[in-house]
Write a protein that holds these residues in place. Sequence first.
Motif, short mmCIF file in Angstrom:
data_model
loop_
_atom_site.label_atom_id
_atom_site.label_comp_id
_atom_site.label_asym_id
_atom_site.label_seq_id
_atom_site.Cartn_x
_atom_site.Cartn_y
_atom_site.Cartn_z
N LEU A 1 61.02 -32.27 40.93
CA LEU A 1 61.23 -30.84 40.36
C LEU A 1 62.53 -30.51 39.90
O LEU A 1 62.69 -30.16 38.74
N ARG A 2 63.48 -31.03 40.42
CA ARG A 2 64.87 -30.77 40.27
C ARG A 2 65.23 -31.51 38.96
O ARG A 2 66.00 -30.91 37.96
N VAL A 3 64.98 -32.70 38.70
CA VAL A 3 65.33 -33.46 37.72
C VAL A 3 64.48 -32.77 36.51
O VAL A 3 65.13 -32.62 35.33
N THR A 4 63.23 -32.86 36.79
CA THR A 4 62.53 -31.92 35.42
C THR A 4 63.15 -30.76 35.02
O THR A 4 63.22 -30.30 33.91
N ALA A 5 63.34 -29.83 36.12
CA ALA A 5 64.18 -28.76 35.75
C ALA A 5 65.72 -28.80 35.05
O ALA A 5 65.85 -28.14 34.11
N ALA A 6 66.37 -29.80 35.44
CA ALA A 6 67.82 -30.03 35.15
C ALA A 6 67.65 -30.55 33.67
O ALA A 6 68.57 -30.12 32.96
N LEU A 7 66.88 -31.05 33.38
CA LEU A 7 66.75 -31.50 31.92
C LEU A 7 66.73 -30.22 31.00
O LEU A 7 66.91 -30.51 29.83
N LYS A 8 65.99 -29.18 31.47
CA LYS A 8 65.93 -28.04 30.73
C LYS A 8 66.86 -27.12 30.99
O LYS A 8 67.18 -25.77 30.50
N GLY A 9 68.22 -27.34 31.55
CA GLY A 9 69.19 -26.59 32.21
C GLY A 9 68.97 -25.70 33.20
O GLY A 9 69.64 -24.64 33.28
N LYS A 10 67.89 -25.84 34.14
CA LYS A 10 67.49 -24.77 35.21
C LYS A 10 67.33 -25.39 36.33
O LYS A 10 67.86 -26.78 36.52
N GLN A 11 66.97 -24.86 37.31
CA GLN A 11 66.90 -25.10 38.80
C GLN A 11 65.31 -24.70 39.24
O GLN A 11 64.84 -23.56 38.70
N PRO A 12 64.69 -25.13 40.04
CA PRO A 12 63.36 -24.98 40.34
C PRO A 12 63.29 -23.55 41.06
O PRO A 12 64.07 -23.59 41.93
N SER A 13 62.59 -22.79 40.79
CA SER A 13 62.62 -21.33 41.38
C SER A 13 62.10 -21.57 42.73
O SER A 13 62.41 -20.63 43.47
N PHE B 1 77.33 -27.10 46.75
CA PHE B 1 77.40 -28.36 46.23
C PHE B 1 77.08 -28.44 44.61
O PHE B 1 76.10 -27.64 44.30
N SER B 2 77.49 -29.12 43.85
CA SER B 2 77.28 -29.42 42.75
C SER B 2 76.05 -30.16 42.33
O SER B 2 75.64 -31.24 42.85
N LEU B 3 75.08 -29.46 41.73
CA LEU B 3 73.72 -30.15 41.45
C LEU B 3 73.94 -31.32 40.63
O LEU B 3 73.44 -32.49 40.89
N LYS B 4 74.83 -31.19 39.61
CA LYS B 4 75.23 -32.34 38.75
C LYS B 4 75.63 -33.69 39.59
O LYS B 4 75.25 -34.66 39.37
N ASP B 5 76.53 -33.37 40.45
CA ASP B 5 77.16 -34.32 41.48
C ASP B 5 76.01 -34.91 42.36
O ASP B 5 75.92 -36.14 42.50
N TYR B 6 75.20 -34.03 42.74
CA TYR B 6 74.14 -34.33 43.79
C TYR B 6 73.14 -35.27 42.88
O TYR B 6 73.03 -36.52 43.40
N LEU B 7 72.58 -34.91 41.69
CA LEU B 7 71.56 -35.77 40.95
C LEU B 7 72.27 -37.11 40.72
O LEU B 7 71.68 -38.04 40.90
N GLU B 8 73.47 -37.26 40.42
CA GLU B 8 74.34 -38.40 39.63
C GLU B 8 74.17 -39.32 40.91
O GLU B 8 74.19 -40.73 40.96
#
Length: 325
Positions: free
Chosen positions: A207-219, A238-245
Amino acid sequence: MARPRRTLISIEDTPYYHCCSRVVRRAFLCGDDKYTGKNYDHRRGWVEEQILKLTEVFAIDVAAYAVMSNHLHIVLYIDVDKVNQWSDRDVVEQWHKCFNGTALTQKFAKGEVIDEHLVAQLKHQIAIYRSRLSDISWFMRCLNEPIARQANLEDNCTGHFWEGRFKSQALLDEAAVLACMAYVELNPIRAKKAKTPEQSDFTSLKLRVTAALKGKQPSKLLPFIGNEREHQPKGIAFSLKDYLELVDETGRVIRDDKRGAISGNAEKILNRLNIPTKNWVKIITEFGQLFHGPVGTLQELDSYCEHLGKRRRHFSNSCQYMQVD
């Protein structure tokens, strides 16, 4: 002997808790059962749907989850401020989303006049509901029981679907929360059921990756808020970008069996968390074996044990993995 749940929860120390439920006999009742030849993957969808539904009922947020073939993991955040801010009517309306309540609460919810001699009884019932709506035991009950009933109906049988008790452990600091989230969300990759985060079905990570690709976060998931401190918004600092990376790179290491092969950029992220790089992959792959109780630094563990009257020695050995010497 299993401890009462109340002796494991210390909101004073942390609102974050990792919970795990297994189906009976560890059978593959939510996946591909090799013994019967039946596939029950659709039941994992039931579990995921119920998890997300409950985020709209309880004053408890979901930070991470993974629904596997024979068990589920979930990281929860208890929002005491939110439940305390709800009006009495809010509490009753939230409770009625899962339960019928009583004739009295139904009358109150409809805006009908409550007889004076029944007001105290109503107030007492609302106080019980308010407590339950921030209780992880009630959250897990409302998650597991409907799934069990639905599965038993499908199988035309009765009896237990889940093991009697779910396991829970306190996550005492930011590093413990993020490490546990990564452990939970990388379950499908670790079990070789998925090759990449976006292929990890029935997980919060997808869910987080799918939303991140649209510049969003899951509600319906607890958001990452970066290093925002000024207004103290609710979320993971914490940074979402850093966490996903970090999770993506860790997943690649696990998948390719490259133990310890963490890049320089990932090392910088781990340094900010004060987690030794040499321990990271071990933590993510063996979290369940390393930590049988609360997770955090020795300082946080001391405080937690003091508040709950526990002896630290049962949990302190595993803390070495969560901090730099």
